[in-house]
Design an enzyme around this catalytic site. Structure first.
Site, PDB file in Angstrom:
ATOM      1  N   ASP A   1      -2.175  -4.392  -6.461  1.00 56.12           N
ATOM      2  CA  ASP A   1      -1.183  -3.484  -7.056  1.00 56.12           C
ATOM      3  C   ASP A   1      -0.469  -4.136  -8.238  1.00 56.12           C
ATOM      4  O   ASP A   1       0.534  -3.630  -8.723  1.00 56.12           O
ATOM      5  CB  ASP A   1      -0.162  -3.047  -5.988  1.00 56.12           C
ATOM      6  CG  ASP A   1       0.551  -4.228  -5.340  1.00 56.12           C
ATOM      7  OD1 ASP A   1       0.295  -5.393  -5.739  1.00 56.12           O
ATOM      8  OD2 ASP A   1       1.372  -4.001  -4.423  1.00 56.12           O
TER       9      ASP A   1
ATOM     10  N   HIS B   1       0.908  -7.172  -8.206  1.00 52.07           N
ATOM     11  CA  HIS B   1       2.047  -8.034  -7.871  1.00 52.07           C
ATOM     12  C   HIS B   1       1.791  -9.490  -8.241  1.00 52.07           C
ATOM     13  O   HIS B   1       0.653  -9.955  -8.305  1.00 52.07           O
ATOM     14  CB  HIS B   1       2.506  -7.858  -6.418  1.00 52.07           C
ATOM     15  CG  HIS B   1       1.642  -8.453  -5.366  1.00 52.07           C
ATOM     16  ND1 HIS B   1       1.097  -7.718  -4.340  1.00 52.07           N
ATOM     17  CD2 HIS B   1       1.238  -9.719  -5.136  1.00 52.07           C
ATOM     18  CE1 HIS B   1       0.401  -8.509  -3.543  1.00 52.07           C
ATOM     19  NE2 HIS B   1       0.469  -9.736  -4.003  1.00 52.07           N
TER      20      HIS B   1
ATOM     21  N   ASP C   1       6.243 -18.487  -3.171  1.00 49.95           N
ATOM     22  CA  ASP C   1       6.780 -17.533  -2.202  1.00 49.95           C
ATOM     23  C   ASP C   1       6.552 -18.014  -0.776  1.00 49.95           C
ATOM     24  O   ASP C   1       5.820 -18.988  -0.550  1.00 49.95           O
ATOM     25  CB  ASP C   1       6.172 -16.130  -2.427  1.00 49.95           C
ATOM     26  CG  ASP C   1       4.664 -16.158  -2.643  1.00 49.95           C
ATOM     27  OD1 ASP C   1       4.034 -17.197  -2.375  1.00 49.95           O
ATOM     28  OD2 ASP C   1       4.113 -15.136  -3.070  1.00 49.95           O
TER      29      ASP C   1
ATOM     30  N   GLU D   1       6.609  -7.053  -5.718  1.00 49.79           N
ATOM     31  CA  GLU D   1       5.874  -5.799  -5.580  1.00 49.79           C
ATOM     32  C   GLU D   1       6.256  -4.832  -6.712  1.00 49.79           C
ATOM     33  O   GLU D   1       7.259  -5.037  -7.398  1.00 49.79           O
ATOM     34  CB  GLU D   1       6.215  -5.154  -4.224  1.00 49.79           C
ATOM     35  CG  GLU D   1       5.801  -5.987  -3.004  1.00 49.79           C
ATOM     36  CD  GLU D   1       4.292  -5.919  -2.722  1.00 49.79           C
ATOM     37  OE1 GLU D   1       3.499  -5.733  -3.663  1.00 49.79           O
ATOM     38  OE2 GLU D   1       3.919  -6.069  -1.536  1.00 49.79           O
TER      39      GLU D   1
HETATM   40  C1  GLP Z   1      -0.551 -12.820  -2.004  1.00 50.71           C
HETATM   41  C2  GLP Z   1       0.213 -13.926  -2.705  1.00 50.71           C
HETATM   42  C3  GLP Z   1       0.023 -13.883  -4.201  1.00 50.71           C
HETATM   43  C4  GLP Z   1      -1.454 -13.770  -4.519  1.00 50.71           C
HETATM   44  C5  GLP Z   1      -2.019 -12.508  -3.934  1.00 50.71           C
HETATM   45  C6  GLP Z   1      -3.484 -12.299  -4.258  1.00 50.71           C
HETATM   46  O1  GLP Z   1       0.125 -11.630  -2.017  1.00 50.71           O
HETATM   47  N1  GLP Z   1       1.616 -13.878  -2.419  1.00 50.71           N
HETATM   48  O2  GLP Z   1       0.566 -15.043  -4.793  1.00 50.71           O
HETATM   49  O3  GLP Z   1      -1.651 -13.777  -5.913  1.00 50.71           O
HETATM   50  O4  GLP Z   1      -1.867 -12.599  -2.525  1.00 50.71           O
HETATM   51  O5  GLP Z   1      -4.278 -13.022  -3.369  1.00 50.71           O
HETATM   52  P1  GLP Z   1      -5.784 -13.380  -3.609  1.00 50.71           P
HETATM   53  O6  GLP Z   1      -5.796 -14.456  -4.633  1.00 50.71           O
HETATM   54  O7  GLP Z   1      -6.239 -13.860  -2.270  1.00 50.71           O
HETATM   55  O8  GLP Z   1      -6.459 -12.160  -4.053  1.00 50.71           O
END
Ligand code: GLP
Length: 261
Positions: A136, A138, A67, A143
Site C-alpha cells: 500500500d 507504506h 519500527d 500507513e
Molecule cells: C513491513 C515493514 C516495512 C517493510 C514492509 C515490506 O511492513 N515494517 O519496513 O518495508 O514490511 O516488507 P517486504 O520487504 O517483506 O516486502
C-alpha cells in the site's frame, strides 16, 4: 531521485551493500538506518559476507531500527529487534549496545517516541537509511494517511499490512500486533541518504506510485520525492510500471565516474 534498474535481485543487493560499505569506510562514527522485511535481507547477507572476508567492519558504527511491534513480549522471536539481530547485527562486529530500537515497553510511550527522535538527533542523524515498501506504499509502518511531517509515534496497522505480515506469525493475521511504533515520515526524511529496495512484480505498483505518482499521504513512500538524496534500487519486475524507465536506464548507464551513489 536516482532510480537504478537491474536485471535481478542479486545485483540490487550488490549495489546497496556497496553503498552501506562506503558509509562504513568513510565515516568516523557512521549511523546505519536498518529496515526489516524481505527486501533488505539480501543486502544484509552481502554485508555479512564482506565482513567475514575481512572487507568491512562496523565496530565503530551505530544502528537504529525503523519500527517495532507493540505488545509482543521482549523475547518473542518476531520482534523487529530479534529479527534484525538474527538476520544481520549478530553476524557482524557492530556492538550490540549500539543497536537502538524503539522502546515499546515504556510506561509513557509518547515520551519514548520523542526520546527516540532525540536520540537519533544526538547521534548526528542517520547516514544511510535502508527502506522497503509495503504494497500500500507504506514506509516503515507509516500507513496511508500518515502525515508527511510525522515524527516517531504509535500507529495502527491496516488489515492489509497485518495480512502481509501474517507469514511471520504462522499465517495467522490475528496474531500480528495491531499497534506499532514507527519512525515518522518526517523523521525518515532527516537521514542523509535514503535507499529504497524493491524486487518482484508485487512491488511494481507501489514503486510507480512512490517514484512517479503525486506526493500524497495516500502513498507514504511518495514523500521520498521531497528528499534531496534518494536512491531507488529495483529489479526489472519492480520497475515494470515506471513510465520513465528508459530515461532511468540511460542516466545510470552514463553516470559520470566522479558521481557517487
Ligand atoms: C513491513 C515493514 C516495512 C517493510 C514492509 C515490506 O511492513 N515494517 O519496513 O518495508 O514490511 O516488507 P517486504 O520487504 O517483506 O516486502
Amino acid at each position: 531521485m536516482e532510480v537504478v534498474i537491474t536485471p535481478h535481485g542479486a545485483v540490487v543487493n550488490e549495489i546497496v551493500a556497496g553503498i552501506v560499505a562506503r558509509v562504513l569506510q568513510s565515516r568516523a562514527a557512521p549511523v546505519l538506518g536498518l529496515a526489516t522485511g524481505n527486501s533488505p535481507l539480501g543486502v544484509y547477507r552481502q554485508l555479512i559476507e564482506r565482513y567475514q572476508r575481512g572487507e568491512l567492519s562496523a565496530a565503530h558504527a551505530s544502528a537504529v531500527l525503523l519500527d517495532e511491534y507493540v505488545g509482543l513480549s521482549p523475547d518473542h522471536p518476531e520482534t523487529y529487534r530479534a529479527f534484525i539481530r538474527r538476520e544481520f547485527v549478530d553476524h557482524i562486529d557492530l556492538p550490540i549496545s549500539r543497536l537502538f530500537t524503539p522502546d515499546v515497553d515504556a510506561g509513557d510511550l509518547s515520551a519514548a517516541c520523542r526520546d527516540y527522535d532525540q536520540l537519533i538527533g544526538e547521534m548526528g542523524g542517520v547516514d544511510v537509511q535502508l527502506l522497503g515498501i509495503g504494497r500500500d506504499g507504506h514506509l516503515g509502518f507509516n500507513e496511508p494517511g500518515s502525515s508527511l511531517a510525522s515524527r516517531t509515534r504509535l500507529k495502527t496497522l491496516t488489515r492489509a499490512t497485518r495480512d502481509d505480515n501474517a507469514r511471520y506469525f504462522d499465517d495467522r493475521h490475528e496474531r500480528v500486533p495491531r499497534h506499532v511504533v514507527t519512525q515518522g515520515l518526517g523523521t525518515i526524511l532527516e537521514a542523509r541518504h535514503l535507499v529504497l529496495i524493491a524486487s518482484g512484480p508485487a512491488k511494481a505498483s507501489p514503486i510507480a506510485r512512490a517514484v512517479e505518482g503525486p506526493v500524497s499521504a495516500m502513498c507514504p513512500a511518495s514523500v521520498l520525492q521531497l528528499h534531496p538524496h534518494v536512491t531507488v534500487v529495483v529489479d526489472d519486475e519492480a520497475a515494470s510500471q515506471l513510465r520513465l524507465v528508459d530515461y532511468y536506464r540511460e542516466a545510470y548507464d552514463n553516470k559520470p565516474s566522479w558521481q557517487d551513489m
